[in-house]
Design an enzyme around this catalytic site. Sequence first.
Site, PDB file in Angstrom:
ATOM      1  N   CYS A  13       0.868  -1.181   0.000  1.00  0.00           N
ATOM      2  CA  CYS A  13       0.000   0.000   0.000  1.00  0.00           C
ATOM      3  C   CYS A  13       0.901   1.226   0.000  1.00  0.00           C
ATOM      4  O   CYS A  13       2.036   1.177   0.469  1.00  0.00           O
ATOM      5  CB  CYS A  13      -0.963   0.011   1.185  1.00  0.00           C
ATOM      6  SG  CYS A  13      -0.170  -0.032   2.802  1.00  0.00           S
ATOM      7  N   SER A  14       0.399   2.324  -0.547  1.00  0.00           N
ATOM      8  CA  SER A  14       1.252   3.490  -0.798  1.00  0.00           C
ATOM      9  C   SER A  14       1.465   4.387   0.409  1.00  0.00           C
ATOM     10  O   SER A  14       2.476   5.085   0.492  1.00  0.00           O
ATOM     11  CB  SER A  14       0.668   4.318  -1.945  1.00  0.00           C
ATOM     12  OG  SER A  14       0.643   3.555  -3.135  1.00  0.00           O
TER      13      SER A  14
END
Length: 209
Positions: A13-14
């Site tokens: 996930c960013s």
Amino acid sequence: MNAAKRAALYMRCSTREQSTAMQRVELEAIAERSGWQIVATYEDAGISGAKGRDRRPALDRMLKDAARRKFDVLAVFALDRLGRSLPDLVASLGDLRAAGVDLFSAKQAIDTTTSSGKALFGMLSVFAEFERDMIRERVVAGLAKARAVGTKSGKAIGRPSLASDKAARVRALLAGGSSIRQAAIGAGVGIGTAHRIAAEMRAVERAAD
């Protein structure tokens, strides 16, 4: 009776505000339905997919374990979890293929454990060669433009300096598919220098697009 395939899960996930929990739930369900045995999980939390392998520790560890054949199939929620740029994605998929590890991507319904799914890996060399040719053309065009500008400004460009020779070697190695570390070692420059040259090449690529 055939032994269950050993599966690894890779999640990313960013941002730290996001979570990989839903990815994990989905992939674990897929592994159970497929009869795979989950032997490893890798998670890069809060790391953009635009970052290279050298800045994504879980991705790097996963690819090294793939090369050691610690698992038979890698499951991801979507291909963009592996990388958001075509060069990074092709490089990762190429490493998996070279290691003999299959890929399952839930979102794109890609499953190279099946005969039809293996066509994806068959196309990798085509995409990789296309990308290398594009990079080479841009590097050559950039050098030609630099020479032209240098001549017009009254600063004739003569024999390239040693530093220029090494920089050109780094570009050639990167265009040929080498990692930043491999390019740095091959050209005899520091990792920081290779990173800077790689960033310049990406900037040229974005500008050309």
